[in-house]
Design a protein around this motif. Structure first.
Motif, PDB file in Angstrom:
ATOM      1  N   GLU A  55       0.967  -1.276   0.075  1.00 20.44           N
ATOM      2  CA  GLU A  55      -0.041   0.077  -0.216  1.00 20.44           C
ATOM      3  C   GLU A  55       0.841   1.161   0.004  1.00 20.44           C
ATOM      4  N   MET A  56       1.974   1.316   0.802  1.00 19.32           N
ATOM      5  CA  MET A  56       2.767   2.415   0.871  1.00 19.32           C
ATOM      6  C   MET A  56       3.596   2.555  -0.217  1.00 19.32           C
ATOM      7  N   GLU A  57       4.025   1.358  -1.121  1.00 17.75           N
ATOM      8  CA  GLU A  57       4.547   1.585  -2.527  1.00 17.75           C
ATOM      9  C   GLU A  57       3.639   2.261  -3.399  1.00 17.75           C
ATOM     10  N   LYS A  58       2.466   1.772  -3.510  1.00 15.57           N
ATOM     11  CA  LYS A  58       1.524   2.476  -4.321  1.00 15.57           C
ATOM     12  C   LYS A  58       1.184   3.908  -4.103  1.00 15.57           C
ATOM     13  N   LYS A  59       1.418   4.528  -2.754  1.00 18.80           N
ATOM     14  CA  LYS A  59       1.016   5.907  -2.556  1.00 18.80           C
ATOM     15  C   LYS A  59       2.507   6.731  -2.856  1.00 18.80           C
ATOM     16  N   GLY A  60       3.506   5.716  -3.034  1.00 17.06           N
ATOM     17  CA  GLY A  60       4.905   6.657  -3.457  1.00 17.06           C
ATOM     18  C   GLY A  60       5.458   6.755  -1.925  1.00 17.06           C
ATOM     19  N   GLN A  61       5.323   6.159  -0.848  1.00 15.81           N
ATOM     20  CA  GLN A  61       5.832   6.392   0.330  1.00 15.81           C
ATOM     21  C   GLN A  61       6.696   5.324   0.774  1.00 15.81           C
ATOM     22  N   PHE A  62       7.136   4.328  -0.285  1.00 10.69           N
ATOM     23  CA  PHE A  62       7.854   3.322   0.024  1.00 10.69           C
ATOM     24  C   PHE A  62       8.739   2.978  -1.159  1.00 10.69           C
ATOM     25  N   PRO A  63      10.037   2.652  -1.113  1.00 10.31           N
ATOM     26  CA  PRO A  63      10.602   2.378  -2.515  1.00 10.31           C
ATOM     27  C   PRO A  63       9.880   1.202  -3.158  1.00 10.31           C
ATOM     28  N   LYS A  64      10.021   1.226  -4.477  1.00 10.53           N
ATOM     29  CA  LYS A  64       9.334   0.495  -5.485  1.00 10.53           C
ATOM     30  C   LYS A  64      10.243  -0.875  -5.522  1.00 10.53           C
ATOM     31  N   ARG A  65       9.494  -1.732  -5.462  1.00 12.08           N
ATOM     32  CA  ARG A  65      10.222  -3.108  -5.475  1.00 12.08           C
ATOM     33  C   ARG A  65      10.542  -3.632  -7.157  1.00 12.08           C
ATOM     34  N   ARG A  66      11.588  -3.987  -7.280  1.00 13.60           N
ATOM     35  CA  ARG A  66      12.188  -4.492  -8.710  1.00 13.60           C
ATOM     36  C   ARG A  66      11.543  -5.941  -9.227  1.00 13.60           C
ATOM     37  N   LYS A  67      11.409  -6.183 -10.330  1.00  9.15           N
ATOM     38  CA  LYS A  67      11.168  -7.505 -10.891  1.00  9.15           C
ATOM     39  C   LYS A  67      12.381  -8.063 -11.027  1.00  9.15           C
ATOM     40  N   LEU A  68      12.650  -9.424 -10.475  1.00  5.31           N
ATOM     41  CA  LEU A  68      13.715 -10.155 -10.620  1.00  5.31           C
ATOM     42  C   LEU A  68      13.602 -11.074 -11.865  1.00  5.31           C
ATOM     43  N   THR A  69      12.360 -11.333 -12.137  1.00  8.61           N
ATOM     44  CA  THR A  69      12.075 -12.220 -13.397  1.00  8.61           C
ATOM     45  C   THR A  69      11.180 -11.653 -14.244  1.00  8.61           C
ATOM     46  N   PRO A  70      11.332 -11.992 -15.807  1.00  9.26           N
ATOM     47  CA  PRO A  70      10.440 -11.253 -16.491  1.00  9.26           C
ATOM     48  C   PRO A  70       8.865 -11.104 -16.353  1.00  9.26           C
ATOM     49  N   ASN A  71       8.509 -12.568 -15.728  1.00  7.02           N
ATOM     50  CA  ASN A  71       6.930 -12.450 -15.296  1.00  7.02           C
ATOM     51  C   ASN A  71       6.753 -11.736 -14.140  1.00  7.02           C
ATOM     52  N   GLY A  72       7.790 -11.379 -13.292  1.00  9.34           N
ATOM     53  CA  GLY A  72       7.366 -10.783 -12.013  1.00  9.34           C
ATOM     54  C   GLY A  72       6.959 -11.368 -10.955  1.00  9.34           C
ATOM     55  N   SER A  73       7.315 -12.836 -11.008  1.00  9.22           N
ATOM     56  CA  SER A  73       6.843 -13.629  -9.926  1.00  9.22           C
ATOM     57  C   SER A  73       8.149 -13.352  -8.687  1.00  9.22           C
ATOM     58  N   SER A  74       9.275 -13.030  -8.902  1.00  7.73           N
ATOM     59  CA  SER A  74      10.222 -12.825  -7.932  1.00  7.73           C
ATOM     60  C   SER A  74      10.590 -11.320  -7.804  1.00  7.73           C
ATOM     61  N   VAL A  75      10.620 -10.712  -6.928  1.00  6.14           N
ATOM     62  CA  VAL A  75      10.719  -9.337  -6.548  1.00  6.14           C
ATOM     63  C   VAL A  75      11.833  -8.969  -5.648  1.00  6.14           C
ATOM     64  N   GLY A  76      12.320  -7.928  -5.409  1.00  4.78           N
ATOM     65  CA  GLY A  76      13.237  -7.346  -4.523  1.00  4.78           C
ATOM     66  C   GLY A  76      13.310  -5.958  -4.402  1.00  4.78           C
ATOM     67  N   TRP A  77      14.148  -5.569  -3.253  1.00  5.23           N
ATOM     68  CA  TRP A  77      14.281  -4.175  -3.463  1.00  5.23           C
ATOM     69  C   TRP A  77      15.742  -3.979  -3.113  1.00  5.23           C
ATOM     70  N   PHE A  78      16.324  -2.754  -3.703  1.00  2.00           N
ATOM     71  CA  PHE A  78      17.674  -2.387  -3.227  1.00  2.00           C
ATOM     72  C   PHE A  78      17.833  -1.996  -1.783  1.00  2.00           C
ATOM     73  N   LEU A  79      18.802  -2.631  -1.428  1.00  2.00           N
ATOM     74  CA  LEU A  79      18.941  -2.271   0.149  1.00  2.00           C
ATOM     75  C   LEU A  79      19.462  -0.683   0.298  1.00  2.00           C
ATOM     76  N   SER A  80      20.054  -0.094  -0.439  1.00  2.00           N
ATOM     77  CA  SER A  80      20.307   1.108  -0.484  1.00  2.00           C
ATOM     78  C   SER A  80      18.986   2.123  -0.386  1.00  2.00           C
ATOM     79  N   GLU A  81      18.000   1.711  -1.094  1.00  3.57           N
ATOM     80  CA  GLU A  81      16.933   2.480  -1.203  1.00  3.57           C
ATOM     81  C   GLU A  81      16.140   2.351   0.012  1.00  3.57           C
ATOM     82  N   ILE A  82      16.309   1.047   0.790  1.00  2.76           N
ATOM     83  CA  ILE A  82      15.505   0.947   1.939  1.00  2.76           C
ATOM     84  C   ILE A  82      16.166   1.681   3.136  1.00  2.76           C
ATOM     85  N   ASN A  83      17.597   1.657   2.965  1.00  3.32           N
ATOM     86  CA  ASN A  83      18.340   2.403   4.027  1.00  3.32           C
ATOM     87  C   ASN A  83      18.248   3.893   3.846  1.00  3.32           C
TER      88      ASN A  83
END
Length: 92
Positions: A55-83
């Motif tokens: 919910e926070m991502e959708k509102k722009g209040q949290f860093p966006k997740r990144r797709k790690l696979t073409p279909n988006g079934s695996s996602v992750g965040w950059f640790l630097s953005e979380i920090n």
């Protein structure tokens, strides 16, 4: 405040090694790095539930997740953005 995080290159944990011997002290929090963290580590670092995070991502209040696979079934965040997000929320 000193936090300890396990070093990627630490020796296997045996009864002779304490957690402090297998960890690297980090002043003020988690290491700044451009590595990608997955959901379980994001939860451990932020303490924010999966739904609240989404919910926070959708509102722009949290860093966006990144797709790690073409279909988006695996996602992750950059640790630097979380920090950076954590630092921006720190109350002085």
């Amino acid at each position: 405040m000193t936090l300890y995080i396990a070093s990627i290159f630490s020796l296997p944990n045996t009864s002779q090694n304490t957690p402090e011997q297998n960890s690297t002290p980090i002043q003020g929090g988690y290491m700044n790095s451009e590595r990608i963290i997955r959901e379980s580590e994001r939860l451990a670092i932020t303490g924010i539930s999966r739904t609240t995070c989404w919910e926070m991502e959708k509102k722009g209040q949290f860093p966006k997740r990144r797709k790690l696979t073409p279909n988006g079934s695996s996602v992750g965040w950059f640790l630097s953005e979380i920090n950076e997000w954590i630092q921006s929320r720190t109350v002085m």
